[in-house]
Scaffold this active site. Structure first.
Site, PDB file in Angstrom:
ATOM      1  N   ASP A  10      -4.219   5.356   6.249  1.00 17.24           N
ATOM      2  CA  ASP A  10      -4.595   6.302   7.246  1.00 17.24           C
ATOM      3  C   ASP A  10      -5.973   5.798   8.073  1.00 17.24           C
ATOM      4  OD1 ASP A  10      -6.455   6.705   5.170  1.00 17.24           O
ATOM      5  OD2 ASP A  10      -5.280   8.767   4.429  1.00 17.24           O
TER       6      ASP A  10
ATOM      7  N   GLU B 211       0.954  -1.280   0.015  1.00 20.37           N
ATOM      8  CA  GLU B 211       0.036  -0.026   0.077  1.00 20.37           C
ATOM      9  C   GLU B 211       0.900   1.282  -0.126  1.00 20.37           C
ATOM     10  OE1 GLU B 211      -2.650   1.511  -0.580  1.00 20.37           O
ATOM     11  OE2 GLU B 211      -4.511   0.722   0.591  1.00 20.37           O
ATOM     12  N   ASP B 212       0.536   2.402  -0.533  1.00 17.36           N
ATOM     13  CA  ASP B 212       1.078   3.556  -0.367  1.00 17.36           C
ATOM     14  C   ASP B 212       0.774   4.265   1.024  1.00 17.36           C
ATOM     15  OD1 ASP B 212      -1.858   4.370  -0.619  1.00 17.36           O
ATOM     16  OD2 ASP B 212      -1.305   5.751  -2.180  1.00 17.36           O
TER      17      ASP B 212
ATOM     18  N   ASP C  56      -1.054  11.198  -4.665  1.00 16.79           N
ATOM     19  CA  ASP C  56      -1.408  12.279  -5.540  1.00 16.79           C
ATOM     20  C   ASP C  56      -2.615  13.131  -4.884  1.00 16.79           C
ATOM     21  OD1 ASP C  56      -4.486  11.520  -7.083  1.00 16.79           O
ATOM     22  OD2 ASP C  56      -3.536  10.101  -5.571  1.00 16.79           O
TER      23      ASP C  56
ATOM     24  N   ARG D 104       1.871  12.543  -8.282  1.00 13.49           N
ATOM     25  CA  ARG D 104       2.498  11.271  -8.133  1.00 13.49           C
ATOM     26  C   ARG D 104       3.833  11.191  -8.380  1.00 13.49           C
ATOM     27  NH1 ARG D 104      -1.673   7.921  -6.732  1.00 13.49           N
ATOM     28  NH2 ARG D 104      -3.784   8.205  -7.802  1.00 13.49           N
TER      29      ARG D 104
ATOM     30  N   PHE E  39      -2.131  15.809   4.899  1.00 11.68           N
ATOM     31  CA  PHE E  39      -2.342  15.209   3.700  1.00 11.68           C
ATOM     32  C   PHE E  39      -0.988  15.571   2.884  1.00 11.68           C
ATOM     33  CE2 PHE E  39      -3.262  15.474  -0.938  1.00 11.68           C
ATOM     34  CZ  PHE E  39      -4.203  14.434  -1.245  1.00 11.68           C
TER      35      PHE E  39
END
Length: 177
Positions: A106, A102-103, A162, A168, A155
């Site tokens: 959260d 996963e990136d 992105d 990205r 964020f």
């Protein structure tokens, strides 16, 4: 690194590419040790994880395979709360060692919605590798096993992450100013 503009938002430098690269090498060594002789299947979640997945996969020397699935829950800078599977997977997972890539974890909504489906496919083991976690944003019981960086609930863009499809390609990580 200097600040960048993505759409209508300004982002400031957060984590540089050298620090990112060093951490991914560390994760690769850890995964190599854990999966020696097991031929794990890395299941990278698109779109955000593609850069992290590629770098992590290259940092691993153990025999392994990689595949991709597309799950989505974001629009703009906030989660929609709905997880959409856009591209399925064809691999047989029964008896396989699976590492989800996963990136960012959260709220945990995306993975908490997806993990039961994976568990039903009876993998030998199931672990999660994520580039970023935001512990204070976590709302679902999702345990991450390999973590690049824990960050505050801000964020971020860059390194695959992105803002409405842009940012990205930045090689570093930036946070909202």
């Amino acid at each position: 690194m200097s600040q960048v503009q993505v759409h209508d938002k300004t982002f400031v430098p957060f984590i540089g590419k050298e620090k990112i690269a060093a951490r991914i090498q560390e994760l690769g060594r850890q995964i190599d040790a854990d999966y020696a002789g097991k031929n794990p299947l890395f299941l990278a979640i698109l779109n955000g994880s593609f850069i992290f997945a590629a770098d992590l996969f290259r940092a691993i020397t153990a025999e392994a395979e990689i595949s991709f699935i597309k799950l989505a829950s974001y629009k703009g800078t906030t989660s929609t709360g709905n997880v959409i599977t856009a591209i399925g997977m064809e691999e047989k997972l029964n008896g396989r060692h699976i590492v989800i890539v996963e990136d960012i974890v959260d709220t945990g909504k995306t993975l908490s919605s997806f993990l039961p489906d994976l568990q039903q496919r009876q993998p030998a083991s199931l672990k999660i590798a994520t580039f970023l976690t935001k512990p204070e944003a976590l709302q679902h019981d999702v345990k991450t096993d390999y973590v690049g960086f824990e960050i505050e609930n801000k964020f971020v863009v860059g390194y695959g992450l992105d803002y409405d499809g842009h940012g990205r390609n930045l090689p570093e990580l930036y946070q909202l100013a």
